[in-house]
Scaffold this motif. Structure first.
Motif, PDB file in Angstrom:
ATOM      1  N   GLN A 101      33.306  40.954  31.900  1.00 22.93           N
ATOM      2  CA  GLN A 101      33.597  39.585  31.600  1.00 22.93           C
ATOM      3  C   GLN A 101      33.710  39.408  33.270  1.00 22.93           C
ATOM      4  OE1 GLN A 101      37.898  39.660  29.408  1.00 22.93           O
ATOM      5  NE2 GLN A 101      37.405  41.144  29.321  1.00 22.93           N
ATOM      6  N   TYR A 104      32.512  41.453  38.378  1.00 27.78           N
ATOM      7  CA  TYR A 104      32.738  42.548  39.660  1.00 27.78           C
ATOM      8  C   TYR A 104      32.395  43.817  39.718  1.00 27.78           C
ATOM      9  CZ  TYR A 104      32.714  41.488  44.186  1.00 27.78           C
ATOM     10  OH  TYR A 104      33.174  41.495  45.693  1.00 27.78           O
ATOM     11  N   CYS A 145      38.294  48.498  36.231  1.00 29.73           N
ATOM     12  CA  CYS A 145      38.209  47.527  35.678  1.00 29.73           C
ATOM     13  C   CYS A 145      39.059  46.872  35.320  1.00 29.73           C
ATOM     14  CB  CYS A 145      37.297  47.438  34.439  1.00 29.73           C
ATOM     15  SG  CYS A 145      37.233  45.896  33.769  1.00 29.73           S
ATOM     16  N   TYR A 534      43.955  35.993  37.294  1.00 33.88           N
ATOM     17  CA  TYR A 534      44.416  36.255  35.930  1.00 33.88           C
ATOM     18  C   TYR A 534      45.792  35.088  35.869  1.00 33.88           C
ATOM     19  CZ  TYR A 534      41.872  40.079  36.548  1.00 33.88           C
ATOM     20  OH  TYR A 534      40.576  40.955  36.143  1.00 33.88           O
TER      21      TYR A 534
HETATM   22 FE1  FES Z   1      36.009  41.499  35.979  1.00 33.93          FE
HETATM   23 FE2  FES Z   1      35.498  44.423  35.169  1.00 33.93          FE
HETATM   24  S1  FES Z   1      34.415  42.854  33.811  1.00 33.93           S
HETATM   25  S2  FES Z   1      36.439  43.901  36.422  1.00 33.93           S
END
Ligand code: FES
Length: 892
Positions: A101, A104, A145, A534
């Motif tokens: 997503q 990172y 994650c 988020y």
């Molecule tokens: Fe965002 Fe793992 S894809 S912290």
């Protein structure tokens, strides 16, 4: 400080002499001296795993290794595996599965995967590595994650280890009628449709223009031809890991009738994209995509008419009859995300990775509590450190700016060791303290009241029939992003430029202008991707600190970086909430009256231009108290049930609590759905009805019924009344339409509950979603999966602890979150509605999760847990209260 010396090592197969302080963290040397920013900057305390590299083939956290530890050893970074043009097979596997997503966490995970696969014995004769599930879990045990990509990451590694084959169900197209065709046939039809030309004829019925077009009404505000023949897409939306850059390009490509490769999507910036406010609330595709789709239709119309009056590129107003068809071209395709090749192969991709010429590094010493101020501070301990360029001391604000990052960190440690803190005296206008050490907060008494629905007849309904009552609660929750927030600022004589991963470049510009007394048009704010956020996390605050630091060194770019415990301690939390529900049932088991009282704190305290919304603003001299912004829609979000419930009385009440609060994914929709969908299960039991049948009996909305029926059918729903007693195994359901206007989502969760320990193991989650036309099925699945896993993390583990000395949850040890070992099987069923506009889905799958989980736990062990999180302690305490007869009923 240890004296510097040349340290020989081999980095990515190249012999390298590293002439730095041997105590320097390896991560700093790799990133800042060797420019290897594929080694992501994470927590720096060895908890997140983002900075993992290979040292002699073993996965090691580079934040925990001093440079001296790699003398004479081989270091491999993500750049040493592959590049965006030539990814390593492991990187390619993650790209093929779009297993990211925000991305990172991925480079560290990819490095651990490389070590895992490298150490595995090949099997005969296939040659694939022989790895057990335990080995895979062990390799991921110390990786975090926060976006909820665990499921895809695990699937990718299991596939690399030869464990499982890729699979995903095609969307079920919902406009074909009951002709008995199955999904593959329908999918073939969709592909055939896409071969059609985009219709160019005018005359489709006009539709109201999206709100975003009010401030950017012309085609050229959104789309511009580039000299190389491509078209620039100027979206004000920020890529937050939701794949919006690619999805928006798909929408534009479909309406323009051009391939995706012709499009270049810009990141949100005050010097180049329209003001679309915040990228939040599941609005990006629904609202931002709608604006761009309109612009694309207008662009095509104007291009067909010959461009502008002078024959130049298409310019002019977007008209109400520029109506998109939401189909064709790449709409509906699982187009791979354009941002992932760089993110998963070690290229600089995040604001943390910016390396501007002459850049300096800034760190802060923050008060240990919100109401503390430095009684005694010795700035010389920082100023005297070689490499320190400036020390900022302004009221309670303490910042160090240094030529090297580790020097800034060391200087702040020195300051911390010599600074004595004392309580801040009460400020004018501030109310009484809270006793929890969290500072001056404006008091509001009585609470701010926000009615949702107040219909007559509720009192009479609740005075008759069978009345059921229940109360629910949730605690403060943290964003706890996988890496602390960062920002870069450059102060020049006539302009201040800020690079940020804020969700709203324009609101942040207004806030910074007000906070620092700058004209808005002398400020440029540009979005650069960051670790997953988020809601309203520390990204905006980091930008405020970066500007404050950069003002001390004009002409030099400065990158500010939060320390992990500082961001945990100062970020805006998701507010605590509680709810009292009451409903009456008639003799036929139908609900005749419904009352819902919600109590909470502010859900929207984002920066917007008042100059008092950033942490830096409360720390500087002569700062006012932290403002309170309770009230409004956030806390009562999704509080209006989908069901037919007779007379309804739904009211939210807001009052300030001890900690700073603001937007966390789904805002009040998360808790309100938990309370409503838990209570509906309680009502079903009281009515002697199966939970799915009871919901359907009160549900008229056909789309809501369709997702509920799809989830139940796919999950193999077992009809029951009350707990079914399956020996600790349970199945729970929940359904909602996020905000009452976004995507429809239904879930069925399956759990096993250990009757002795209270531990809950989530085995399977089935998610059915109707988000209108499916623009990118893989991207939508990814968002839904992430939302569910984040919902499980919050429901099972997350609560911010605080006490007399302030916030106690300052890392992932003190704020536990979902780990790879906790991840259930996830199955997504998409109900595609071609021709209908897309509905926001980014936050839609989190809200039903805790209710479906709690309902499954009740099914498993006959215990209704009404307070989040559902910790083993909480459940065990309730299990110990069960009578023998109750235990026998659920057979655990
Ligand atoms: Fe965002 Fe793992 S894809 S912290």
């Amino acid at each position: 400080m240890t004296s510097a010396g040349s340290i020989p090592t081999v980095v990515n197969d190249a012999p390298t002499e590293l002439d730095q302080d041997p105590e320097t963290p390896l991560v700093s040397v790799l990133r800042n001296d060797l420019g290897l920013r594929g080694v992501r900057q994470g927590c720096a305390i060895g908890e997140c795993g983002a900075c993992v590299v290979l040292v002699d083939g073993r996965a090691e956290r580079s934040c925990q290794l001093p440079l001296s530890a790699v003398a004479g050893r081989r270091v491999t970074t993500p750049e040493g595996l592959g590049t965006p043009d030539r990814p390593h097979p492991i990187q390619q596997a993650f790209l093929d599965r779009q297993a990211a997503q925000c991305g990172y966490c991925l480079n560290g995970i990819i490095m651990s995967t490389a070590a895992l696969l490298d150490g595995a014995e090949p099997t005969e004769p296939a040659g694939s590595p022989s790895l057990s599930e335990e080995q895979i879990q062990a390799a991921l045990a110390e990786h975090l994650c926060r976006c909820g990509t665990h499921h895809r990451i695990l699937r990718t590694i299991r596939e690399l280890a030869g464990h499982e084959q890729p699979s995903s169900r095609p969307p079920i197209r919902m406009d074909d009628g009951p002709d008995g065709r199955d999904a593959p046939e329908v999918a073939a039809d969709i592909r055939a449709d896409r071969a059609e030309e985009v219709p160019t004829e005018p005359g489709r019925p006009a539709e109201p223009l999206p709100g975003a077009l009010a401030t950017a009404p012309n085609v050229e505000d959104w789309l511009r031809p580039l000299p190389d023949g491509r078209i620039e897409v100027r979206s004000g939306r920020a890529e937050l890991g939701q794949g919006v850059r690619t999805a928006l390009a798909q929408v534009v490509a479909a309406e323009l009738g051009v391939p995706l490769e012709r499009l270049v999507v810009r990141s949100a910036a005050t010097d180049g994209t329209p003001d679309e406010g915040y990228t939040a609330g599941s609005n990006s595709l629904e609202a931002g995509g709608a604006a761009l789709a309109r612009a694309a239709v207008a662009y095509r119309r104007l291009a067909a008419e010959g461009g502008d009056a002078a024959g130049g590129p298409p310019r002019g107003p977007i008209r109400p009859d520029d109506v998109p068809r939401w189909a064709g071209g790449p709409v509906g395709e699982a187009a791979p995300r354009s941002d992932l090749p760089a993110k998963l192969t070690g290229a600089p991709a995040y604001v943390h990775d910016l390396a501007l010429p002459g850049m300096l590094y800034a760190r802060a010493l923050l008060p240990p509590r919100e109401d503390a101020r430095p009684a005694a501070v010795d700035l010389s301990v920082a100023k005297d450190l070689p490499g320190v360029e400036a020390v900022v001391h302004d009221g309670r604000l303490l910042l160090v700016v240094a030529a090297r990052e580790e020097v800034a960190v060391r200087a702040v440690r020195r300051l911390a060791g010599t600074t004595r803190w004392e309580p801040e005296p009460p400020q004018p206008g501030a109310g009484p303290g809270t006793g929890t050490g969290t500072g001056p907060i404006a008091r509001t008494n009585p609470p701010v009241r926000t009615p949702v629905v107040e219909e007559p007849g509720v009192e009479q309904a609740l005075a008759s029939g069978r009345v059921v009552r229940a109360s629910y609660a949730k605690p403060y929750e943290a964003h706890a992003s996988v890496a602390p927030s960062s920002a870069v600022a450059l102060v020049e004589p006539d302009r201040t430029t800020v690079w940020t991963h804020s969700q709203g470049v324009y609101p942040l510009r207004r806030e910074l202008a007000a906070a620092f007394g700058l004209p808005e048009d002398a400020l440029t704010v540009r979005h650069v991707d960051g670790p997953g956020c988020y809601g309203h996390n520390g990204a905006d605050d980091a930008a405020g600190f970066a500007v404050a630091a950069a003002r001390a060194v004009p002409g030099r770019p400065v990158r500010f970086q939060y320390a992990v415990h500082d961001e945990f301690g100062w970020e805006p939390y998701g507010p605590p909430m509680s709810a009292d529900l009451a409903a009456s049932l008639d003799a036929a088991g139908r609900v005749t009256g419904w009352r819902h009282r919600i109590r909470t704190d502010a859900h929207t305290a984002r920066p917007h231009g008042t100059g008092d919304r950033l942490v830096v603003s409360w720390l500087r001299a002569n700062a006012g108290p932290r403002p309170w912004s309770g009230g409004g829609e956030g806390g009562v979000r999704s509080a209006e049930p989908l069901y037919e419930l007779g007379a309804r009385d739904i009211v939210g009440e807001y009052a300030p609590g001890p900690l700073r609060t603001s937007a966390l994914r789904s805002l009040g929709g998360y808790f309100n759905t938990f309370a409503i969908e838990s209570f509906v299960d309680e009502l079903a039991e009281a009515a002697g009805a199966d939970p799915v049948a009871f919901r359907l009996a009160h549900l008229r909305d056909e789309r809501a019924r369709a997702v509920l029926e799809a989830a139940a059918a796919h999950a193999g729903w077992r009809e029951r009344v009350g707990p079914s007693g399956q020996g600790g195994h349970g199945q729970g359901v929940a359904v909602t339409r996020y905000k009452g206007s976004k995507a429809y989502v239904a879930q069925v969760v399956e759990v096993d509950v250990d009757g002795a320990t209270g531990a809950i193991a989530v085995r399977r989650v089935v998610i059915a979603c109707d988000a209108g036309v499916v623009v990118n099925p893989d991207g939508l699945r990814n968002q839904l999966e992430g939302g569910v896993l984040q919902g499980l993390s919050r429901a099972l583990y997350e609560q911010v602890r605080h006490g007399r000395d302030g916030v106690e949850s300052l890392d992932w040890t003190t704020y536990p979150v979902l780990r790879f070992a906790d991840v259930p099987a996830l199955e997504v069923v998409l109900l595609d509605r071609p021709g209908l506009p897309p509905l926001g889905a980014g936050e839609a799958s989190t809200p039903p999760t805790p209710a479906a989980l709690a309902n499954a736990v009740d099914d498993a062990v006959g215990i209704r847990v009404r307070e989040l999180p559902l910790t083993p302690d909480r459940l065990r305490a309730r299990l110990e209260e069960l009578t023998d007869a109750e235990l026998a009923r659920v057979r655990i």
